[in-house]
Enzyme design. Structure first.
Site, PDB file in Angstrom:
ATOM      1  N   ARG A 135       8.902   0.596   4.253  1.00 22.63           N
ATOM      2  CA  ARG A 135       8.490  -0.711   4.710  1.00 22.63           C
ATOM      3  C   ARG A 135       8.996  -1.993   3.838  1.00 22.63           C
ATOM      4  NH1 ARG A 135       3.809  -3.076   3.271  1.00 22.63           N
ATOM      5  NH2 ARG A 135       2.990  -4.839   4.524  1.00 22.63           N
ATOM      6  N   LYS A 137       7.270  -4.993  -5.519  1.00 14.96           N
ATOM      7  CA  LYS A 137       5.588  -3.983  -5.472  1.00 14.96           C
ATOM      8  C   LYS A 137       5.480  -4.288  -7.562  1.00 14.96           C
ATOM      9  CE  LYS A 137       3.245  -2.031  -2.235  1.00 14.96           C
ATOM     10  NZ  LYS A 137       2.607  -0.825  -1.202  1.00 14.96           N
TER      11      LYS A 137
END
Length: 278
Positions: free
Chosen positions: A256, A222
């Site tokens: 995740r 991210k």
């Protein structure tokens, strides 16, 4: 310790579980639509299961900053065949990453074990669909919507504000008939947060144990990693593993990730050190 139950299966969370990301979208921030075609998505699911993923998280709508909405029929066309494929060929848990009530219903019917909703069941009909699904749900915190969430995120205190959001959503779930033992939480790294907000949440992740619910963590590749390290998405492996390890040390139950093999190795090292600690 926590455990998840769905479709007669049990997933123990006494040791961290790796969730592999399967984005079936042409505009995914991390892979640029590499697995948008059905055949390539199936092969990638096979690969992640072989690498040790305990859960495959299937999503048909990009939720990157600025992402446009996807129509229900298109999302169904992308997601349901893959849920059916993984359910047929692999003894693994399946998560469906969606906010749409109808997709939740059809995915669970097709074999999905978890509803993973970035909007925390706030869309029309989502609470009711989740309540009747009899599978675990993950409530994620997001300030705003994907189109606008990164324009000017503001908090009085990001940790306290996310906690307040979770209290409200947990209460809403229970009022709708979703028992507490079917609820997981995700603080929502990158969803309506500045770089500092993200790292405040990561540094204080253990505060969320006050809810006594499993914590799912998604920070793989991210912008919180790219923004700090100056790396493009596919060059963020080291940062993603560092973030995963930090979250494991603070008690995360599910991580995740895009890079399953390397994260599984990280979890193994973490586990053996935890077991042998005197």
């Amino acid at each position: 310790m926590f455990k998840l139950e769905a479709h007669g299966k049990t997933l123990e969370l006494d040791a961290p579980v790796v969730m592999g990301i399967l984005n079936v979208t042409p505009d995914s921030f991390s892979d640029g639509g590499e697995f948008a075609a059905y055949e390539s998505a199936c092969r990638h699911a096979d690969e992640m299961v072989a690498q040790g993923a305990g859960i495959i998280d299937i999503g048909g709508e990009s939720t990157r900053p600025g992402a446009a909405d996807v129509a229900l029929e298109e999302e169904l066309k992308r997601v349901i065949p893959l849920v059916e494929y993984v359910a047929r060929y692999h003894d693994v848990w399946i998560s469906v990453d969606t906010s749409k009530a109808e997709l939740m219903r059809q995915a669970v019917k097709a074999g999905a074990h978890i509803i993973n909703d970035v909007r925390a069941l706030q869309e029309p009909g989502a609470l009711e669909a989740a309540a009747t699904s009899d599978v675990p749900v993950c409530l994620m915190h997001m300030q705003g919507q994907p189109r606008t969430m990164q324009q000017a995120p503001q908090y009085e205190d990001v940790v306290s504000d996310v906690k307040a959001f979770f209290r409200e959503r947990i209460q809403a779930c229970q009022a709708a008939g979703i028992p507490r033992e079917r609820i997981m939480l995700d603080v929502g790294f990158g969803f309506g947060k500045t770089l500092e907000h993200n790292y405040q949440l990561l540094a204080n992740l253990d505060e969320f144990h006050e809810f006594q619910l499993p914590l799912l963590i998604g920070l793989s590749r991210k912008s919180m990693i790219g923004g700090l390290l100056g790396r493009e998405p596919k060059d963020r492996l080291a940062g993603s593993l560092a973030g995963a390890l930090q979250s494991l040390q603070l008690g995360a139950h599910i991580v995740r990730v895009h890079d399953v093999e390397q994260t599984v190795d990280t979890v193994k090292i973490f586990n053996i050190c935890r077991q042998l600690r005197r």
